[in-house]
Design a protein around this motif. Structure first.
Motif, PDB file in Angstrom:
ATOM      1  N   GLY A 207      16.504 -25.853  40.567  1.00 19.67           N
ATOM      2  CA  GLY A 207      16.149 -25.268  39.286  1.00 19.67           C
ATOM      3  C   GLY A 207      15.829 -23.790  39.376  1.00 19.67           C
ATOM      4  O   GLY A 207      16.051 -23.136  40.402  1.00 19.67           O
ATOM      5  N   GLY A 208      15.306 -23.248  38.277  1.00 19.36           N
ATOM      6  CA  GLY A 208      14.972 -21.827  38.220  1.00 19.36           C
ATOM      7  C   GLY A 208      14.813 -21.402  36.780  1.00 19.36           C
ATOM      8  O   GLY A 208      15.150 -22.149  35.848  1.00 19.36           O
ATOM      9  N   PRO A 209      14.308 -20.184  36.539  1.00 22.43           N
ATOM     10  CA  PRO A 209      14.145 -19.686  35.181  1.00 22.43           C
ATOM     11  C   PRO A 209      15.469 -19.198  34.586  1.00 22.43           C
ATOM     12  O   PRO A 209      16.225 -18.477  35.244  1.00 22.43           O
ATOM     13  N   ILE A 210      15.723 -19.567  33.350  1.00 20.71           N
ATOM     14  CA  ILE A 210      16.955 -19.155  32.677  1.00 20.71           C
ATOM     15  C   ILE A 210      16.891 -17.679  32.299  1.00 20.71           C
ATOM     16  O   ILE A 210      17.810 -16.920  32.580  1.00 20.71           O
ATOM     17  N   THR A 211      15.818 -17.267  31.655  1.00 17.88           N
ATOM     18  CA  THR A 211      15.743 -15.912  31.118  1.00 17.88           C
ATOM     19  C   THR A 211      14.719 -15.063  31.863  1.00 17.88           C
ATOM     20  O   THR A 211      13.741 -15.570  32.422  1.00 17.88           O
ATOM     21  N   ALA A 212      14.956 -13.752  31.858  1.00 18.35           N
ATOM     22  CA  ALA A 212      13.983 -12.762  32.334  1.00 18.35           C
ATOM     23  C   ALA A 212      14.067 -11.592  31.355  1.00 18.35           C
ATOM     24  O   ALA A 212      14.789 -10.620  31.581  1.00 18.35           O
ATOM     25  N   LYS A 220      10.860  -5.703  18.046  1.00 16.61           N
ATOM     26  CA  LYS A 220      10.418  -7.010  17.547  1.00 16.61           C
ATOM     27  C   LYS A 220      11.234  -8.155  18.126  1.00 16.61           C
ATOM     28  O   LYS A 220      10.682  -9.231  18.416  1.00 16.61           O
ATOM     29  N   TYR A 221      12.538  -7.953  18.292  1.00 17.31           N
ATOM     30  CA  TYR A 221      13.410  -9.060  18.644  1.00 17.31           C
ATOM     31  C   TYR A 221      14.056  -8.869  20.011  1.00 17.31           C
ATOM     32  O   TYR A 221      14.534  -7.781  20.345  1.00 17.31           O
ATOM     33  N   GLY A 222      14.100  -9.952  20.770  1.00 21.03           N
ATOM     34  CA  GLY A 222      14.757  -9.957  22.067  1.00 21.03           C
ATOM     35  C   GLY A 222      15.887 -10.973  22.112  1.00 21.03           C
ATOM     36  O   GLY A 222      16.972 -10.732  21.590  1.00 21.03           O
ATOM     37  N   VAL A 250      11.399 -14.082  23.767  1.00 26.16           N
ATOM     38  CA  VAL A 250      12.421 -15.133  23.844  1.00 26.16           C
ATOM     39  C   VAL A 250      12.008 -16.274  22.934  1.00 26.16           C
ATOM     40  O   VAL A 250      10.850 -16.703  22.946  1.00 26.16           O
ATOM     41  N   LEU A 251      12.971 -16.774  22.151  1.00 24.13           N
ATOM     42  CA  LEU A 251      12.737 -17.930  21.296  1.00 24.13           C
ATOM     43  C   LEU A 251      13.874 -18.927  21.456  1.00 24.13           C
ATOM     44  O   LEU A 251      15.048 -18.569  21.294  1.00 24.13           O
ATOM     45  N   PHE A 252      13.541 -20.171  21.784  1.00 18.68           N
ATOM     46  CA  PHE A 252      14.492 -21.275  21.746  1.00 18.68           C
ATOM     47  C   PHE A 252      14.228 -22.035  20.453  1.00 18.68           C
ATOM     48  O   PHE A 252      13.173 -22.651  20.276  1.00 18.68           O
ATOM     49  N   ARG A 253      15.193 -21.961  19.539  1.00 17.14           N
ATOM     50  CA  ARG A 253      15.002 -22.504  18.197  1.00 17.14           C
ATOM     51  C   ARG A 253      16.004 -23.613  17.880  1.00 17.14           C
ATOM     52  O   ARG A 253      17.222 -23.414  18.020  1.00 17.14           O
ATOM     53  N   GLU A 254      15.501 -24.758  17.487  1.00 14.13           N
ATOM     54  CA  GLU A 254      16.341 -25.886  17.047  1.00 14.13           C
ATOM     55  C   GLU A 254      17.427 -26.186  18.075  1.00 14.13           C
ATOM     56  O   GLU A 254      18.562 -26.529  17.717  1.00 14.13           O
ATOM     57  N   SER A 255      17.058 -26.073  19.327  1.00 10.12           N
ATOM     58  CA  SER A 255      18.011 -26.302  20.408  1.00 10.12           C
ATOM     59  C   SER A 255      17.774 -27.661  21.058  1.00 10.12           C
ATOM     60  O   SER A 255      16.680 -28.237  20.959  1.00 10.12           O
ATOM     61  N   THR A 256      18.791 -28.154  21.742  1.00 12.55           N
ATOM     62  CA  THR A 256      18.699 -29.412  22.472  1.00 12.55           C
ATOM     63  C   THR A 256      18.359 -29.111  23.919  1.00 12.55           C
ATOM     64  O   THR A 256      19.139 -28.454  24.626  1.00 12.55           O
ATOM     65  N   PHE A 280       6.856 -15.509  24.067  1.00 18.08           N
ATOM     66  CA  PHE A 280       7.698 -16.671  24.318  1.00 18.08           C
ATOM     67  C   PHE A 280       7.328 -17.791  23.353  1.00 18.08           C
ATOM     68  O   PHE A 280       6.140 -18.037  23.099  1.00 18.08           O
ATOM     69  N   ALA A 281       8.357 -18.484  22.830  1.00 15.68           N
ATOM     70  CA  ALA A 281       8.065 -19.578  21.903  1.00 15.68           C
ATOM     71  C   ALA A 281       9.260 -20.519  21.796  1.00 15.68           C
ATOM     72  O   ALA A 281      10.386 -20.190  22.185  1.00 15.68           O
ATOM     73  N   GLU A 282       8.967 -21.691  21.240  1.00  7.07           N
ATOM     74  CA  GLU A 282       9.982 -22.674  20.874  1.00  7.07           C
ATOM     75  C   GLU A 282       9.762 -23.031  19.407  1.00  7.07           C
ATOM     76  O   GLU A 282       8.679 -22.832  18.863  1.00  7.07           O
ATOM     77  N   TYR A 283      10.815 -23.574  18.802  1.00  6.80           N
ATOM     78  CA  TYR A 283      10.684 -24.002  17.404  1.00  6.80           C
ATOM     79  C   TYR A 283      11.624 -25.171  17.120  1.00  6.80           C
ATOM     80  O   TYR A 283      12.850 -25.034  17.193  1.00  6.80           O
ATOM     81  N   ARG A 284      11.041 -26.310  16.888  1.00  3.70           N
ATOM     82  CA  ARG A 284      11.777 -27.513  16.473  1.00  3.70           C
ATOM     83  C   ARG A 284      12.918 -27.863  17.429  1.00  3.70           C
ATOM     84  O   ARG A 284      14.014 -28.267  17.000  1.00  3.70           O
ATOM     85  N   ASP A 285      12.667 -27.709  18.714  1.00  2.00           N
ATOM     86  CA  ASP A 285      13.649 -28.149  19.704  1.00  2.00           C
ATOM     87  C   ASP A 285      13.619 -29.667  19.810  1.00  2.00           C
ATOM     88  O   ASP A 285      12.623 -30.321  19.480  1.00  2.00           O
ATOM     89  N   THR A 286      14.717 -30.233  20.297  1.00  2.00           N
ATOM     90  CA  THR A 286      14.824 -31.678  20.445  1.00  2.00           C
ATOM     91  C   THR A 286      15.373 -32.013  21.818  1.00  2.00           C
ATOM     92  O   THR A 286      15.764 -31.131  22.582  1.00  2.00           O
ATOM     93  N   GLY A 287      15.427 -33.310  22.120  1.00  2.00           N
ATOM     94  CA  GLY A 287      15.951 -33.756  23.402  1.00  2.00           C
ATOM     95  C   GLY A 287      14.838 -34.109  24.375  1.00  2.00           C
ATOM     96  O   GLY A 287      13.658 -33.793  24.143  1.00  2.00           O
ATOM     97  N   PRO A 288      15.180 -34.758  25.484  1.00  2.00           N
ATOM     98  CA  PRO A 288      14.163 -35.210  26.442  1.00  2.00           C
ATOM     99  C   PRO A 288      13.384 -34.084  27.101  1.00  2.00           C
ATOM    100  O   PRO A 288      12.290 -34.317  27.621  1.00  2.00           O
TER     101      PRO A 288
END
Length: 322
Positions: A207-212, A220-222, A250-256, A280-288
């Motif tokens: 494994g490892g980090p996806i984003t840097a 405001k936006y990255g 970084v925002l992961f939004r409505e992602s699986t 850093f944030a997430e919003y309404r992500d889904t999946g295991p």
């Protein structure tokens, strides 16, 4: 026999599919590339060199299926260029090289450099096949170094190990229906970019980090991952990111998020930069791999309307490539 109503539906669907991978504007100039000598140019770089400088109209460079082992540079004065692979899939047209940070430095190791504004790429692969040493970091080898405003990528693949894709600070870009893979920090930089319906794959078994992200504090936006899918080689090993600079956004939004995500700790520190102080944030992500806990900040519903693809990309000119 197909009746007229069905034929009309099929025709509309075919037109829609064609538009999904078409260049963003009608080309005033078309240049052709084929490694076998059957086109105007044998290399992609030769076609880029031949494109008109500082053009306000689009130059379409079509590339015959094949492997093009070369470093390609689209300088700042080569504007409104589209690279379009002619294979049936993006895997059939590949631009690849194997420079690395060990000999060129991270920023200069890319297979493709893009500085010209209004760049586009469709139906092709950009790769750096420098082999990362197993189990180690510090083997940066960039596939794409993007430093251009208003760039668009559709149906492309970006392949590498550590630091696959550099989204530099001059960048405002959009990627859709594509694929990006790597091992460590493989989407990184201070630019603004939206990934939509794109698969992001962590290929290392540890494994490892996806984003840097190194988003400037005043910006405001990255990086926005919107309705994307995150996959990986193993379970519970992949982090969503770490802050290359303190204010990375970084925002992961409505992602699986598949089971590859380390659910208890999907964000980590980088050097002296704390993930807790980054944006850093997430919003309404889904999946295991989705979930909420103290280590998984969620974007409040009240802020969702201010964190859409359109908001990230609009800038001062109202740009909307979707």
């Amino acid at each position: 026999m197909v009746n007229s109503a069905v034929a009309s539906t099929i025709s509309a669907a075919l037109v829609g599919a064609a538009l999904a991978t078409a260049p963003p504007a009608v080309a005033a100039t078309t240049l052709t590339v084929a490694a076998d000598g059957s086109a105007q140019y044998r290399t992609v770089q030769a076609a880029v060199n031949a494109a008109p400088a500082n053009s306000s109209t689009r130059t379409l460079i079509t590339i015959k299926a094949g492997t093009y082992r070369e470093v390609v540079r689209v300088p700042a004065d080569k504007t409104a260029i589209t690279l379009q692979g002619l294979g049936s899939t993006p895997a059939q047209t590949v631009i690849v090289f194997n420079n690395s940070a060990s000999t060129h430095g991270t920023f200069n190791s890319a297979s493709v450099f893009v500085d010209g504004r209004d760049f586009a790429a469709t139906n092709l692969t950009i790769s750096n096949d420098y082999a990362e040493k197993p189990g180690s970091e510090g083997n940066q080898a960039v596939a794409l170094h993007l430093n251009a405003d208003r760039a668009v990528f559709r149906n492309v693949r970006l392949l590498g190990d550590q630091d696959t894709f550099l989204v530099n600070e001059n960048t405002r870009a959009y990627m859709a229906d594509s694929y990006v893979e790597g091992t460590v920090d493989f989407i990184f930089g201070g630019g603004t970019m939206v990934f939509e319906r794109t698969t992001v794959h962590e290929k290392r078994t540890t494994g490892g980090p996806i984003t840097a992200a190194s988003t400037p504090a005043a910006r405001k936006y990255g990086l926005l991952f919107y309705r994307c899918t995150v996959t990986g080689a193993t379970t519970d090993t992949t982090q969503l990111g770490r802050p290359w600079r303190p204010a990375g956004q970084v925002l992961f939004r409505e992602s699986t998020l598949t089971a590859t995500i380390r659910t208890s700790q999907p964000w980590i520190d980088m050097s002296e930069n704390s993930w807790k102080k980054a944006r850093f944030a997430e919003y309404r992500d889904t999946g295991p791999g989705a979930g909420t806990n103290a280590n998984r900040p969620q974007l409040p519903d009240s802020q969702a309307a201010d964190h859409t693809p359109q908001k990230y990309l609009a800038g001062s000119d109202g740009w909307n490539p979707r």
